[in-house]
Design a protein around this motif. Structure first.
Motif, mmCIF file in Angstrom:
data_model
loop_
_atom_site.group_PDB
_atom_site.id
_atom_site.type_symbol
_atom_site.label_atom_id
_atom_site.label_comp_id
_atom_site.label_asym_id
_atom_site.label_seq_id
_atom_site.Cartn_x
_atom_site.Cartn_y
_atom_site.Cartn_z
ATOM 1 N N UNK A 11 -3.419 10.440 -1.427
ATOM 2 C CA UNK A 11 -3.109 11.290 -0.265
ATOM 3 C C UNK A 11 -1.757 10.935 0.339
ATOM 4 N N UNK A 12 -1.201 9.790 -0.051
ATOM 5 C CA UNK A 12 0.113 9.402 0.458
ATOM 6 C C UNK A 12 0.013 8.767 1.836
ATOM 7 N N UNK A 13 1.115 8.835 2.564
ATOM 8 C CA UNK A 13 1.192 8.218 3.891
ATOM 9 C C UNK A 13 0.699 9.214 4.930
ATOM 10 N N UNK A 14 -0.269 8.776 5.736
ATOM 11 C CA UNK A 14 -0.805 9.632 6.794
ATOM 12 C C UNK A 14 -0.462 9.028 8.160
ATOM 13 N N UNK A 15 -0.559 9.843 9.191
ATOM 14 C CA UNK A 15 -0.279 9.366 10.550
ATOM 15 C C UNK A 15 -1.230 8.254 10.959
ATOM 16 N N UNK A 73 -2.091 3.314 -8.344
ATOM 17 C CA UNK A 73 -1.500 4.036 -9.477
ATOM 18 C C UNK A 73 -1.697 5.539 -9.389
ATOM 19 N N UNK A 74 -2.673 6.000 -8.593
ATOM 20 C CA UNK A 74 -2.877 7.446 -8.476
ATOM 21 C C UNK A 74 -1.945 8.081 -7.447
ATOM 22 N N UNK A 75 -1.052 7.292 -6.858
ATOM 23 C CA UNK A 75 -0.033 7.825 -5.953
ATOM 24 C C UNK A 75 1.233 8.063 -6.770
ATOM 25 N N UNK A 76 1.685 9.317 -6.803
ATOM 26 C CA UNK A 76 2.838 9.660 -7.630
ATOM 27 C C UNK A 76 4.124 9.799 -6.827
ATOM 28 N N UNK A 77 4.086 9.400 -5.546
ATOM 29 C CA UNK A 77 5.286 9.432 -4.720
ATOM 30 C C UNK A 77 6.204 8.279 -5.108
ATOM 31 N N UNK A 78 7.480 8.429 -4.794
ATOM 32 C CA UNK A 78 8.451 7.362 -5.046
ATOM 33 C C UNK A 78 8.135 6.195 -4.116
ATOM 34 N N UNK A 130 10.282 -4.773 -1.971
ATOM 35 C CA UNK A 130 9.452 -3.865 -2.751
ATOM 36 C C UNK A 130 9.454 -4.439 -4.163
ATOM 37 N N UNK A 131 8.318 -4.930 -4.603
ATOM 38 C CA UNK A 131 8.233 -5.518 -5.938
ATOM 39 C C UNK A 131 7.017 -4.922 -6.633
ATOM 40 N N UNK A 132 7.254 -4.298 -7.764
ATOM 41 C CA UNK A 132 6.166 -3.611 -8.451
ATOM 42 C C UNK A 132 5.631 -2.506 -7.567
ATOM 43 N N UNK A 133 4.339 -2.524 -7.333
ATOM 44 C CA UNK A 133 3.706 -1.547 -6.443
ATOM 45 C C UNK A 133 3.282 -2.186 -5.133
#
Length: 96
Positions: free
Chosen positions: A26-30, A52-57, A76-79
């Motif tokens: 769902x990505x980043x939410x408020x 891994x199911x997040x496809x955002x940069x 930021x290292x890996x995920x």
């Protein structure tokens, strides 16, 4: 803005931490940004895992979280994202 020496110090502090938040598909939410802001006030330094199911940069995700919580991106290292924000009430980490 953090200096290189400060980032190195914070990376060493964060090495033993476990991620306490996960960014999913769902990505980043408020709501997530609010919770991260509260956690940073309490802990000052946190790790966030990007699933891994997040496809955002991952750089955009990290910037969005940092901007929403008024925090600094340490690494930021890996995920995994490490964020730092100086606490106004219970300051524990003394930056060099």
């Amino acid at each position: 803005m953090l200096t290189g020496k400060q980032k190195r110090f914070l990376r060493s502090k964060a090495h033993h931490l476990s991620p306490i938040f996960q960014v999913g598909k769902t990505g980043v939410t408020n709501n997530m940004v609010t919770q991260i802001d509260e956690a940073l006030e309490k802990r000052e330094l946190i790790k966030i895992s990007i699933l891994q199911n997040n496809f955002d940069n991952k750089n955009e995700v990290a910037q969005e979280l940092a901007d929403g919580a008024n925090a600094h991106i340490v690494q930021i290292i890996g995920n995994t994202i490490i964020l730092y924000k100086e606490s106004s009430n219970n300051k524990e980490i003394q930056l060099p």
